[in-house]
Design a protein around this motif. Sequence first.
Motif, PDB file in Angstrom:
ATOM      1  N   TRP A 132       0.845  -1.209   0.000  1.00  0.00           N
ATOM      2  CA  TRP A 132       0.000   0.000   0.000  1.00  0.00           C
ATOM      3  C   TRP A 132       0.875   1.253   0.000  1.00  0.00           C
ATOM      4  O   TRP A 132       0.581   2.227  -0.722  1.00  0.00           O
ATOM      5  N   VAL A 133       1.935   1.247   0.808  1.00  0.00           N
ATOM      6  CA  VAL A 133       2.839   2.400   0.862  1.00  0.00           C
ATOM      7  C   VAL A 133       3.465   2.651  -0.509  1.00  0.00           C
ATOM      8  O   VAL A 133       3.554   3.799  -0.973  1.00  0.00           O
ATOM      9  N   LEU A 134       3.907   1.600  -1.199  1.00  0.00           N
ATOM     10  CA  LEU A 134       4.552   1.742  -2.504  1.00  0.00           C
ATOM     11  C   LEU A 134       3.622   2.409  -3.513  1.00  0.00           C
ATOM     12  O   LEU A 134       4.010   3.376  -4.194  1.00  0.00           O
ATOM     13  N   PHE A 135       2.408   1.935  -3.614  1.00  0.00           N
ATOM     14  CA  PHE A 135       1.476   2.490  -4.599  1.00  0.00           C
ATOM     15  C   PHE A 135       1.043   3.904  -4.218  1.00  0.00           C
ATOM     16  O   PHE A 135       0.894   4.778  -5.085  1.00  0.00           O
ATOM     17  N   GLU A 136       0.839   4.172  -2.913  1.00  0.00           N
ATOM     18  CA  GLU A 136       0.414   5.495  -2.480  1.00  0.00           C
ATOM     19  C   GLU A 136       1.545   6.514  -2.643  1.00  0.00           C
ATOM     20  O   GLU A 136       1.312   7.665  -3.068  1.00  0.00           O
ATOM     21  N   ALA A 137       2.784   6.099  -2.335  1.00  0.00           N
ATOM     22  CA  ALA A 137       3.922   7.030  -2.439  1.00  0.00           C
ATOM     23  C   ALA A 137       4.218   7.379  -3.890  1.00  0.00           C
ATOM     24  O   ALA A 137       4.524   8.540  -4.205  1.00  0.00           O
ATOM     25  N   VAL A 194       4.306  11.540  -8.294  1.00  0.00           N
ATOM     26  CA  VAL A 194       4.016  12.088  -9.622  1.00  0.00           C
ATOM     27  C   VAL A 194       3.589  13.549  -9.511  1.00  0.00           C
ATOM     28  O   VAL A 194       3.965  14.397 -10.330  1.00  0.00           O
ATOM     29  N   VAL A 195       2.805  13.866  -8.476  1.00  0.00           N
ATOM     30  CA  VAL A 195       2.357  15.246  -8.265  1.00  0.00           C
ATOM     31  C   VAL A 195       3.550  16.156  -8.009  1.00  0.00           C
ATOM     32  O   VAL A 195       3.597  17.312  -8.489  1.00  0.00           O
ATOM     33  N   LEU A 196       4.558  15.641  -7.269  1.00  0.00           N
ATOM     34  CA  LEU A 196       5.726  16.462  -6.924  1.00  0.00           C
ATOM     35  C   LEU A 196       6.628  16.739  -8.116  1.00  0.00           C
ATOM     36  O   LEU A 196       7.503  17.630  -8.040  1.00  0.00           O
ATOM     37  N   GLN A 197       6.442  15.977  -9.200  1.00  0.00           N
ATOM     38  CA  GLN A 197       7.302  16.204 -10.359  1.00  0.00           C
ATOM     39  C   GLN A 197       7.023  17.540 -11.048  1.00  0.00           C
ATOM     40  O   GLN A 197       7.783  17.975 -11.923  1.00  0.00           O
ATOM     41  N   ASN A 198       5.936  18.194 -10.651  1.00  0.00           N
ATOM     42  CA  ASN A 198       5.658  19.523 -11.200  1.00  0.00           C
ATOM     43  C   ASN A 198       6.608  20.572 -10.644  1.00  0.00           C
ATOM     44  O   ASN A 198       6.757  21.655 -11.221  1.00  0.00           O
ATOM     45  N   THR A 217      12.963  13.044  -5.640  1.00  0.00           N
ATOM     46  CA  THR A 217      12.771  11.588  -5.679  1.00  0.00           C
ATOM     47  C   THR A 217      11.864  11.168  -4.526  1.00  0.00           C
ATOM     48  O   THR A 217      11.627  11.933  -3.586  1.00  0.00           O
ATOM     49  N   MET A 218      11.381   9.944  -4.609  1.00  0.00           N
ATOM     50  CA  MET A 218      10.549   9.399  -3.543  1.00  0.00           C
ATOM     51  C   MET A 218      11.175   8.081  -3.084  1.00  0.00           C
ATOM     52  O   MET A 218      11.363   7.158  -3.883  1.00  0.00           O
ATOM     53  N   ALA A 219      11.509   8.002  -1.799  1.00  0.00           N
ATOM     54  CA  ALA A 219      12.113   6.794  -1.228  1.00  0.00           C
ATOM     55  C   ALA A 219      11.041   6.006  -0.472  1.00  0.00           C
ATOM     56  O   ALA A 219      10.267   6.582   0.303  1.00  0.00           O
ATOM     57  N   VAL A 220      11.023   4.696  -0.722  1.00  0.00           N
ATOM     58  CA  VAL A 220      10.047   3.806  -0.085  1.00  0.00           C
ATOM     59  C   VAL A 220      10.798   2.652   0.564  1.00  0.00           C
ATOM     60  O   VAL A 220      11.672   2.037  -0.062  1.00  0.00           O
ATOM     61  N   ASN A 221      10.457   2.350   1.815  1.00  0.00           N
ATOM     62  CA  ASN A 221      11.104   1.238   2.518  1.00  0.00           C
ATOM     63  C   ASN A 221      10.516  -0.096   2.060  1.00  0.00           C
ATOM     64  O   ASN A 221       9.303  -0.244   1.914  1.00  0.00           O
ATOM     65  N   TYR A 265      16.715  18.225  11.867  1.00  0.00           N
ATOM     66  CA  TYR A 265      17.326  19.548  11.726  1.00  0.00           C
ATOM     67  C   TYR A 265      16.642  20.337  10.610  1.00  0.00           C
ATOM     68  O   TYR A 265      16.490  21.555  10.707  1.00  0.00           O
ATOM     69  N   TRP A 266      16.232  19.650   9.587  1.00  0.00           N
ATOM     70  CA  TRP A 266      15.573  20.342   8.471  1.00  0.00           C
ATOM     71  C   TRP A 266      14.047  20.275   8.587  1.00  0.00           C
ATOM     72  O   TRP A 266      13.383  21.265   8.372  1.00  0.00           O
ATOM     73  N   SER A 267      13.533  19.118   8.929  1.00  0.00           N
ATOM     74  CA  SER A 267      12.074  19.030   9.028  1.00  0.00           C
ATOM     75  C   SER A 267      11.672  17.693   9.634  1.00  0.00           C
ATOM     76  O   SER A 267      12.336  16.673   9.433  1.00  0.00           O
ATOM     77  N   ARG A 268      10.583  17.738  10.355  1.00  0.00           N
ATOM     78  CA  ARG A 268       9.954  16.513  10.801  1.00  0.00           C
ATOM     79  C   ARG A 268       9.170  15.916   9.624  1.00  0.00           C
ATOM     80  O   ARG A 268       8.910  16.615   8.645  1.00  0.00           O
ATOM     81  N   PRO A 269       8.756  14.667   9.698  1.00  0.00           N
ATOM     82  CA  PRO A 269       7.882  14.112   8.659  1.00  0.00           C
ATOM     83  C   PRO A 269       6.552  14.867   8.646  1.00  0.00           C
ATOM     84  O   PRO A 269       5.963  15.130   9.696  1.00  0.00           O
ATOM     85  N   VAL A 270       6.095  15.228   7.461  1.00  0.00           N
ATOM     86  CA  VAL A 270       4.875  16.031   7.320  1.00  0.00           C
ATOM     87  C   VAL A 270       3.921  15.346   6.357  1.00  0.00           C
ATOM     88  O   VAL A 270       4.305  14.456   5.584  1.00  0.00           O
ATOM     89  N   ASP A 271       2.662  15.791   6.379  1.00  0.00           N
ATOM     90  CA  ASP A 271       1.680  15.234   5.464  1.00  0.00           C
ATOM     91  C   ASP A 271       1.825  15.885   4.094  1.00  0.00           C
ATOM     92  O   ASP A 271       2.761  16.663   3.847  1.00  0.00           O
ATOM     93  N   GLU A 272       0.901  15.580   3.177  1.00  0.00           N
ATOM     94  CA  GLU A 272       1.027  16.082   1.805  1.00  0.00           C
ATOM     95  C   GLU A 272       0.996  17.605   1.764  1.00  0.00           C
ATOM     96  O   GLU A 272       1.762  18.236   1.011  1.00  0.00           O
ATOM     97  N   ALA A 273       0.141  18.194   2.569  1.00  0.00           N
ATOM     98  CA  ALA A 273       0.088  19.662   2.598  1.00  0.00           C
ATOM     99  C   ALA A 273       1.403  20.233   3.099  1.00  0.00           C
ATOM    100  O   ALA A 273       1.906  21.257   2.587  1.00  0.00           O
ATOM    101  N   GLY A 274       1.996  19.553   4.096  1.00  0.00           N
ATOM    102  CA  GLY A 274       3.281  20.013   4.609  1.00  0.00           C
ATOM    103  C   GLY A 274       4.379  19.899   3.578  1.00  0.00           C
ATOM    104  O   GLY A 274       5.317  20.716   3.553  1.00  0.00           O
ATOM    105  N   VAL A 275       4.311  18.870   2.719  1.00  0.00           N
ATOM    106  CA  VAL A 275       5.306  18.723   1.663  1.00  0.00           C
ATOM    107  C   VAL A 275       5.249  19.918   0.715  1.00  0.00           C
ATOM    108  O   VAL A 275       6.287  20.505   0.346  1.00  0.00           O
ATOM    109  N   HIS A 276       4.046  20.284   0.303  1.00  0.00           N
ATOM    110  CA  HIS A 276       3.916  21.433  -0.606  1.00  0.00           C
ATOM    111  C   HIS A 276       4.400  22.717   0.068  1.00  0.00           C
ATOM    112  O   HIS A 276       5.011  23.584  -0.586  1.00  0.00           O
ATOM    113  N   GLU A 277       4.152  22.825   1.379  1.00  0.00           N
ATOM    114  CA  GLU A 277       4.610  24.017   2.097  1.00  0.00           C
ATOM    115  C   GLU A 277       6.136  24.055   2.163  1.00  0.00           C
ATOM    116  O   GLU A 277       6.747  25.122   1.991  1.00  0.00           O
TER     117      GLU A 277
END
Length: 740
Positions: free
Chosen positions: A538-543, A548-552, A558-562, A704-716
């Motif tokens: 589920w994580v792989l497909f959702e990430a 793809v949205v971030l490629q704009n 890049t997107m890293a998935v465990n 130091y740079w950022s905590r993990p954030v949701d999608e809105a936080g990524v855009h911010e």
Amino acid sequence: MSVDTDTSDTDRHTKLSRTDTSPTASPIRVTITFVFTIALVLAEFGLLVGVYTRDEPVQRQQLLQARLEQQVIDNGQIPDITRELDALERAGVPREDLEGVRQAGQNTLASQVHALGVTLADRQRSLDRQAKLIYASLLVIVSIGWFAWFRRLVQRHRTLQQAVTEQEAVTASEQRLLALVQNGTDVVTVFDLDTRTSFVSPSARTVLGIPADDLLGTRLATLLQPEDVNRLVHLLATLKAGEDAAVKFWMRHADGRLLVVEGMLANLLHEEVVGGFVLTFRDVTERHALEERLTHQAFHDSLTGLANRQLFADRLSHALVRRAGATRPLVVMFIDLDDFKNINDRLGHGMGDQVLEVVGRRIRRHTRPGDTAARLGGDEFAILLESAGLAEAETLANQLVDVIAEPVVIDGTRMPVTASVGLAEAVPGEISSEEALRNADVAMYSAKDRGKSTVAAYDSRLHAEALDRLELRADLQRAIFSNELLLHYQPTVELETGKIVGFEALVRWQHPVRGLLSPAAFVPMAEETGLVVQLNTWVLFEATRFAVVLQNDWRRPTMAVNISAQQLVRPDFVEQVNRALAESGLPADRLTLEITESVVLQDLEDVIPRLAQLRSRGVRVAIDDFGTGYSSLAYLTELPIDVLKVDKSFIDRVASDAQGASVTEAIIAMSHTMNLSTVAEGVEVAEQAAWLRQVRCPIGQGYYWSRPVDEAGVHELLSRPTNELGGSADLVSYRTVAPF
């Protein structure tokens, strides 16, 4: 029994022979029948002759009357008829019938003669009627007699035929019985109360290896085991006449081996033709051995030979009942191998079974006499200690943990195996077998929570924790399909410029009751239950969808998935990654698969080709938590990887520990030499970031740079200028708001 049937047939045949075919009774009956028949025929013949000749006098009388009448007519006068009348009287005509003629005159003579003729004619007709009546009566009597005689003849014939048929049936039955006894595979013996044989069928040679003649006159008890002799003697003393009983004995073969025989023992002492006990038996040694094997398999584990769950539960239940009232409780030991699923996934179930066999032998060797060791299923084992307190059980459990921890070597492959052990007391009369086993299971999970390869004893508080764990496990299975999971993303930053170059997808669980849960609260549980495959898929497909949205963005992060070990060993793993890229439309070079060092080293032969296939398409591969595995440097050059992520434990020491800093610097230098991109994980303070820039580490990731954030936080984050990333305020904010 067949002997009874044949004997009754013989008796019936003997009775028939004595009553119907007696050699003395038959000639007398024949003589009487012959004499009676002759007499009857003569009587009938005499009667017929008498009836036939009865009207001859009347016929002579009529002839004389006719002559007299003719004489009267011819003379025309009264003739001298005295002589004719005398002749008629001598012929038998009554005198009174002739008086009218003697006294008749000229005018009445003719009429009187004619009247005499009429009288004689009437007498002739009366005799004819009587003859007919006699003939008819005789015919009826003869017909009835003949019918009765014929019927009796037929009945006698049928009786004789039935007797002959029964005799033939008895003879055939006796011959058939003799053939069966002579040629049958079962041994038939007849013996007396002293077990001395008077008859033994020839099949004794086949079954016992002893000729029947050699067994005649010997005591059957000499072939039996002592305990079977006692049972046989008891049967001979208690078995009533006509009764039979099923028996099963151990009997010695001529070559010395023991056979298992079974059959029927019948008391036929009252039968004249038998006069003894009849034992019919056959060899069932192979069937007995098969039944024992099946019984053993039904209550033992086929792989390890230990008791199975059913037998263990049965013995535990009996022990609790048997020791009711005892002051010393029982102890149940629950053993579970740590991370055994990795062995199956990495080396296959065949190798896993061999490991279980080795562990089973070690457990059996260190189980005390009187205790019960069992394999409950999978990699779970249990031991029932019936004469040990909890303290002694803990000592035994620790010894067993050390024994199991000895490396297992199979076909040159050395595999570390450890086990976690839970102990639970079972007080007879106060707890059921199910509760005792459950408590030991709960204690085992407590041992795993302490770091595995340890021993833990059951505490009532652990039960509530176990129920909570089980509830959370059930909730997790539902959460994967109920949209309760969500992703947070932590950026990776270019140290020199502060530019965000990628994100790592980190799963979170928005539990409806417990709130937002970190991976530490449910990912280990998902790995234990196998749900981690569905979770990470589920994580792989959702990430990839969000990437793809971030490629704009101009940086095209890049997107890293465990990726878990259970995912990586699946045959369809490569196909799954390709499908995620195809469905999302994400370019392959924008996806990074992060695999821990220990996962890669578990199964190099399978992992390397799959990773190489993905890299050939453009997917990047990263080694996560580098430095925490074993033999890392020896295999690093063989792995198809692009990124080396230095574990946080090394980064924590770079600003305060010179030796730690030297090791970290060596890892980064090695990464440069191998043309790998290096990412420093867990960067929390500016001093660490500055040191990493100094040693030319290109990329960092951390609070130091950022905590993990949701999608809105990524855009911010992407909208910020690069020089605004980093600083203690973000770190403090993260630690306050989301401590994971």
